[in-house]
Design a protein around this motif. Sequence first.
Motif, PDB file in Angstrom:
ATOM      1  N   THR A   1       2.574  -2.566   7.597  1.00 39.12           N
ATOM      2  CA  THR A   1       3.018  -3.128   6.320  1.00 39.12           C
ATOM      3  C   THR A   1       2.402  -4.518   6.112  1.00 39.12           C
ATOM      4  OG1 THR A   1       5.151  -1.969   6.548  1.00 39.12           O
ATOM      5  CG2 THR A   1       5.075  -3.816   5.015  1.00 39.12           C
TER       6      THR A   1
ATOM      7  N   HIS B   1      -0.418  -3.233   4.671  1.00 37.16           N
ATOM      8  CA  HIS B   1      -1.841  -2.925   4.593  1.00 37.16           C
ATOM      9  C   HIS B   1      -2.138  -1.437   4.552  1.00 37.16           C
ATOM     10  CE1 HIS B   1      -2.061  -7.115   5.296  1.00 37.16           C
ATOM     11  NE2 HIS B   1      -1.965  -7.076   6.607  1.00 37.16           N
ATOM     12  N   ARG B   2      -3.386  -1.142   4.229  1.00 35.20           N
ATOM     13  CA  ARG B   2      -3.922   0.224   4.246  1.00 35.20           C
ATOM     14  C   ARG B   2      -4.542   0.555   5.602  1.00 35.20           C
ATOM     15  NH1 ARG B   2      -8.401   1.068  -0.121  1.00 35.20           N
ATOM     16  NH2 ARG B   2      -8.736   2.919   1.162  1.00 35.20           N
ATOM     17  N   GLU B   3      -4.453   1.817   5.961  1.00 34.10           N
ATOM     18  CA  GLU B   3      -5.142   2.397   7.116  1.00 34.10           C
ATOM     19  C   GLU B   3      -4.587   1.895   8.454  1.00 34.10           C
ATOM     20  OE1 GLU B   3      -6.738   4.963   6.524  1.00 34.10           O
ATOM     21  OE2 GLU B   3      -7.214   4.735   4.401  1.00 34.10           O
TER      22      GLU B   3
ATOM     23  N   HIS C   1     -10.373  -1.307   7.264  1.00 39.54           N
ATOM     24  CA  HIS C   1      -9.502  -1.812   6.215  1.00 39.54           C
ATOM     25  C   HIS C   1      -8.435  -2.676   6.903  1.00 39.54           C
ATOM     26  CE1 HIS C   1     -11.495   1.314   3.848  1.00 39.54           C
ATOM     27  NE2 HIS C   1     -11.021   0.721   2.753  1.00 39.54           N
TER      28      HIS C   1
ATOM     29  N   SER D   1       0.844  -1.195   0.000  1.00 39.80           N
ATOM     30  CA  SER D   1       0.000   0.000   0.000  1.00 39.80           C
ATOM     31  C   SER D   1       0.884   1.252   0.000  1.00 39.80           C
ATOM     32  CB  SER D   1      -0.915  -0.008   1.223  1.00 39.80           C
ATOM     33  OG  SER D   1      -0.153   0.069   2.416  1.00 39.80           O
TER      34      SER D   1
ATOM     35  N   ALA E   1      -3.605  -5.715   0.135  1.00 43.07           N
ATOM     36  CA  ALA E   1      -3.368  -4.291   0.380  1.00 43.07           C
ATOM     37  C   ALA E   1      -4.565  -3.427   0.005  1.00 43.07           C
ATOM     38  CB  ALA E   1      -2.130  -3.822  -0.387  1.00 43.07           C
ATOM     39  N   GLU E   2      -5.615  -4.035  -0.531  1.00 43.83           N
ATOM     40  CA  GLU E   2      -6.858  -3.338  -0.879  1.00 43.83           C
ATOM     41  C   GLU E   2      -6.599  -2.137  -1.798  1.00 43.83           C
ATOM     42  OE1 GLU E   2      -9.637  -4.102   2.996  1.00 43.83           O
ATOM     43  OE2 GLU E   2      -7.813  -2.950   3.346  1.00 43.83           O
ATOM     44  N   LEU E   3      -5.960  -2.438  -2.898  1.00 45.31           N
ATOM     45  CA  LEU E   3      -5.601  -1.398  -3.866  1.00 45.31           C
ATOM     46  C   LEU E   3      -6.478  -1.406  -5.106  1.00 45.31           C
ATOM     47  CD1 LEU E   3      -1.693  -1.713  -3.733  1.00 45.31           C
ATOM     48  CD2 LEU E   3      -3.153  -0.084  -2.515  1.00 45.31           C
TER      49      LEU E   3
ATOM     50  N   GLY F   1      -5.318  -2.663   7.530  1.00 49.11           N
ATOM     51  CA  GLY F   1      -4.365  -2.100   8.473  1.00 49.11           C
ATOM     52  C   GLY F   1      -4.937  -1.854   9.853  1.00 49.11           C
TER      53      GLY F   1
ATOM     54  N   ASN G   1       2.164   3.467   9.755  1.00 47.95           N
ATOM     55  CA  ASN G   1       2.091   2.929   8.400  1.00 47.95           C
ATOM     56  C   ASN G   1       3.151   1.851   8.181  1.00 47.95           C
ATOM     57  OD1 ASN G   1       3.033   3.997   5.158  1.00 47.95           O
ATOM     58  ND2 ASN G   1       1.091   2.985   5.582  1.00 47.95           N
TER      59      ASN G   1
ATOM     60  N   THR H   1       3.026   4.408   0.849  1.00 46.38           N
ATOM     61  CA  THR H   1       3.745   4.823   2.058  1.00 46.38           C
ATOM     62  C   THR H   1       3.312   6.216   2.463  1.00 46.38           C
ATOM     63  OG1 THR H   1       5.644   3.414   1.605  1.00 46.38           O
ATOM     64  CG2 THR H   1       6.026   5.333   3.012  1.00 46.38           C
TER      65      THR H   1
END
Length: 569
Positions: free
Chosen positions: A397, A399-401, A407, A269, A519-521, A409, A393, A271
């Motif tokens: 690692t 992940h998001r959020e 989400h 995700s 990573a939900e991208l 993270g 963040n 940085t």
Amino acid sequence: MTRLLLHPLASLLLTATALCAAQPNIIVIMSDDMGFSDLGCYGGEIQTPNLDRLAKDGVRLSQFYNAGRCCPTRASLLTGLYPHQAGIGHMMEDRGHDGYRGDLNNRCVTIAEVLKPAGYRTYAVGKWHVTKHAQPEGPKHNWPLHRGFDRFYGTITGAGSFYDPGTLTRDDTMISPFADPEYQPKQYYYTDAISDHAIRFIDEHASAQKDKPFFMYMAYTAAHWPMHALPEDVAKYKGKYDAGYESMRQARLLRMQQMGLIAKNAELSPTFGDWTQVKDKEWETRCMETYAAMIDRMDQGIGRVVGTLEKKGLLQNTLILFLQDNGGCQEPIGRQAKPPAFNEKTFPVIAQDAIRLDVIPKQTRDGQPVKQGQGIMPGGPNDYIAYGEAWANVSNTPHREYKHYVHEGGISTPLIAHWPAGIPEARHGKIEAQPGHLIDLLATCADVAGASYPAEFNGQAIRPKEGISLIPVFKGQSPASRSIFWEHEGNRAHRAGPWKLVAKENKPWELYNIDQDRAELHDLAAAEPERVQSMAAAWEAWAAHAQVLPVGAWKKPDVVKNAKGKQPK
């Protein structure tokens, strides 16, 4: 051949003794505000040899989930329900709806309350944080000794100084760490105190209650803000983070891929933070060095607990579970650009026997101001700083959020399971990708203990448990497919198989294939409208069932007075 005939009572006693001998001890260990990749055995560079050992000789889950925030996670872990069903859909305040009372309700039972009838002694150490009543002489119906635990040492509220924690309590009485006749270390440090009392309770149990199994709930506050750590631990990480955010995330990603925790082609995700633009790199790295030191110290304590179990001959038949309460914490506590004016003051001395209740204290007991602000070096008793969004963040690692969000993270946690007598040796060191959730821990503990989950407790009907036992998962078996749900602060999600429907508060649904896109991208909502519609309908049905509605009830009552029953769009 002579046959020995036993009296029925003697036969019953032998059966009970055999059952107790087979029942494992259970220790559930939870850390605070840590990210998915912080532990060495989950890809991190922080030294966690004791947890790494438990992972090597046990099983790691790579897709285990918490509730995204401290209070809801603790409520869910303890009760086997979704947090709103236990009355704690948000934090420790009553928002006027049954899912948001800020107190464990009487429609739930704790793991301790389930295991005690099966013959267990029960102990809790560390952070409690599932009641709004945190005054020394106030109501105590939701303090540990009133929710099934025989002994308790810890804090009733959720955060505070590691050198002088507020709401520190032994059993049912608040105490000062400096006027405690039972525990006077050379240097009081809360992480060590939690470890020391866990060891003390194990020692006492082995001496006085050795014929009974025990359940212990260890809830560390490491590595929650403030960044407080002992100098010898901070020194171990000097220079470790000088390369900055992106470099640390890339290194963690590579290790996680090599371990098999995430796919070889897993993406990273975005940085947060540009290291080249950081003006005070010494201060910024010190924040992460201190954070790492806090985790290191916790791991040292876990090692001493495991060593005690070994010395007592208890490790073989003790189920140890380790997890975290939410993802890395981006909250900016104490990171203001300028230290506030009170930092220049001195204060009256606080008596050594005074009971402290403050979460963010303005002073130490000797009258020194507690300092906050950019450039204030964290670690000691008179500072109060969080490590910041950029390092959170890194912790999360790849992940998001972060904490608060649902989400990956915000809700992804390691789960390490170690039980030599119950997990086959062929499974040691394995990584299991089946999704699991906090709601499964009570079911797991009850399963191994041979305990029954009650339909009624103290004359009150109890909600059916929501989770499943993870023992088959630890052994490599596949349970039936199911859905898992979340809601916190309007952020909501539904996981079914590889699919995850997720949204932030008042934002549209997003859809991800977690097997291919952890990573939900890559949002697939537009390409899969029927799946979105079906999963959203299931989430709404769950929300009604689990006391989540009205969405937005976590806000102050006047904010939601006109929103009752409305669904998010």
